[in-house]
Write a protein that holds these residues in place. Structure first.
Motif, PDB file in Angstrom:
ATOM      1  N   ARG A 117      34.823  36.150  38.922  1.00 56.96           N
ATOM      2  CA  ARG A 117      36.059  35.493  39.347  1.00 56.96           C
ATOM      3  C   ARG A 117      37.269  36.135  38.683  1.00 56.96           C
ATOM      4  N   ARG A 118      37.182  36.361  37.378  1.00 56.76           N
ATOM      5  CA  ARG A 118      38.296  36.952  36.634  1.00 56.76           C
ATOM      6  C   ARG A 118      38.576  38.377  37.102  1.00 56.76           C
ATOM      7  N   LYS A 119      37.528  39.129  37.375  1.00 57.90           N
ATOM      8  CA  LYS A 119      37.688  40.500  37.865  1.00 57.90           C
ATOM      9  C   LYS A 119      38.458  40.505  39.186  1.00 57.90           C
ATOM     10  N   GLU A 123      42.192  42.111  40.000  1.00 58.35           N
ATOM     11  CA  GLU A 123      42.367  43.088  41.072  1.00 58.35           C
ATOM     12  C   GLU A 123      43.438  42.622  42.058  1.00 58.35           C
ATOM     13  N   SER A 124      43.524  41.322  42.313  1.00 59.76           N
ATOM     14  CA  SER A 124      44.518  40.809  43.252  1.00 59.76           C
ATOM     15  C   SER A 124      45.941  40.865  42.687  1.00 59.76           C
TER      16      SER A 124
END
Length: 126
Positions: A117-119, A123-124
């Motif tokens: 989720r954090r990745k 990225e967003s």
């Protein structure tokens, strides 16, 4: 009962994460007996060992102390069984601290889902 609120790893959501919960009779059984219908809640923060949740519903945690949470942290729905350890009244609703009682498989699944989720969040933002 001592509650380790300041443990090493705790993920706080920017926007609380939607989840559902149901009260159960005995969490030690392989298929716990349900004593309530599903209710909606928000997960404020989570660690491999517990969660802080919010709901508009009052729960008498002295009498009904086991809960099953259904939450999706990234892609995979997770069922988590725990026991209430504290509660706080809010303007509208209640916050509850839940300590998970199932094992290491759950811990690694929570960590893995939060990492994914954090990745995606990072990225967003690029």
């Amino acid at each position: 009962m001592l509650y380790k609120r300041n443990e090493y790893f705790r993920y706080t959501f920017d926007e609380p994460n939607e989840a559902t919960f149901r009260l159960i009779k005995d969490a030690s059984e392989s298929s716990p007996e349900e004593i309530s219908k599903k209710g909606k809640c928000l997960i404020i923060d989570i660690s491999p060992n517990g969660v802080k949740m919010y709901t508009e519903l009052f729960i008498a945690i002295e009498k009904l102390n086991h809960v099953e949470l259904q939450v999706t942290l990234d892609e995979m729905p997770i069922s988590l069984i725990g026991e209430f350890v504290w509660s706080h009244r809010k303007n509208v609703g209640y916050e509850y601290g839940v300590r998970f009682i199932d094992g290491e498989k759950r811990e690694s699944l929570i960590i893995s889902e939060l990492k994914n989720r954090r990745k995606k969040e990072m990225e967003s933002k690029k």
